[in-house]
Design an enzyme around this catalytic site. Structure first.
Site, mmCIF file in Angstrom:
data_model
loop_
_atom_site.group_PDB
_atom_site.id
_atom_site.type_symbol
_atom_site.label_atom_id
_atom_site.label_comp_id
_atom_site.label_asym_id
_atom_site.label_seq_id
_atom_site.Cartn_x
_atom_site.Cartn_y
_atom_site.Cartn_z
ATOM 1 N N GLY A 214 -57.513 2.884 -11.582
ATOM 2 C CA GLY A 214 -56.312 3.493 -11.957
ATOM 3 C C GLY A 214 -56.211 3.518 -13.465
ATOM 4 O O GLY A 214 -57.271 3.365 -14.187
ATOM 5 N N ASP B 16 -42.580 3.189 -9.372
ATOM 6 C CA ASP B 16 -43.893 4.341 -9.088
ATOM 7 C C ASP B 16 -43.904 4.536 -7.667
ATOM 8 O O ASP B 16 -45.137 4.615 -7.291
ATOM 9 C CB ASP B 16 -44.871 3.612 -9.918
ATOM 10 C CG ASP B 16 -46.131 4.819 -10.238
ATOM 11 O OD1 ASP B 16 -45.735 5.946 -10.363
ATOM 12 O OD2 ASP B 16 -47.246 4.178 -10.473
#
Length: 217
Positions: free
Chosen positions: A19, A133
């Site tokens: 990520g 998120d």
């Protein structure tokens, strides 16, 4: 970092995801002889106080959550300039990968998956934690069909006194209008993002698209 032994206990076997701020490895716990997932803060952020703090807050957030639909964090540590977090290993794929493969899901599947995410969010919100998120990339599906919410990297406590609202953080295609505008968020912001995710599950496309981030927002 494959082959590295963190904390004299976790042997990194292979990278399984990467990520913006961390890499995730499949690892072997030498103490229990079990497979775990280890999230390691990227080296370029190892001396960045803001990212280190965010990484630690993620671990603290999930440590306080014990729920069947939330990926469990079992350990956190620091070893040779590497900050790491140990989580349960989920054998399966992300919800995003399933959508990409199937193009669209039927109404029953969408409802069942949404209910599981709702259950996870309910547990987090009761603890005063806003995920911020929610997107199919952060939802894992194990081989039995159970969903696991993960990646609380930008989660925030509703009791937090920090004024971070001026920083727009999150994935622009899924965040709520108030989050996109840098305003204060609450549990409803996560629910909005779940709605976007459900739309994508049912149709295979996102409701808001554009060539530039600002146009999507």
């Amino acid at each position: 970092m494959t082959g590295l032994l963190l904390g004299k206990r976790y042997e990194l076997l292979e990278m399984i995801d990467s990520g913006g701020m961390a890499d995730i490895y499949k690892a072997l716990c030498k103490k229990t002889n079990s497979i775990v997932a280890v999230k390691v803060l990227k080296e370029c952020f190892s001396d960045n106080a803001e990212y280190i703090d965010r990484f630690k807050k993620e671990a603290e957030s999930v440590f306080s959550l014990e729920h069947e639909n939330i990926v469990r964090v079992t350990d956190i540590g620091y070893d040779e300039s590497a900050y790491y977090m140990v989580m349960e290993f989920v054998e399966g794929s992300t919800l995003k990968a399933l959508i990409d493969r199937r193009k669209r899901l039927n109404e029953k599947e969408t409802a069942e998956y949404a209910l599981q995410v709702c259950s996870a969010l309910s547990a987090a919100h009761k603890k005063g934690i806003i995920h911020r998120d929610i997107k199919p990339h952060n939802v894992l599906i194990d081989n039995s069909g159970r969903l696991k919410l993960t990646d609380f990297g930008i989660a925030k406590s509703v009791a937090s006194k920090e004024d971070e609202e001026d920083k727009v953080i999150g994935s622009v295609h899924y965040i709520s209008p108030e989050q996109a505008q840098g305003e204060r968020v609450d549990a409803r912001s996560d629910i909005y993002s779940l709605g976007i995710m459900m739309y994508e599950m049912l149709t295979g496309v996102l409701p808001h698209t554009g060539g530039k981030t600002v146009s999507v927002a």
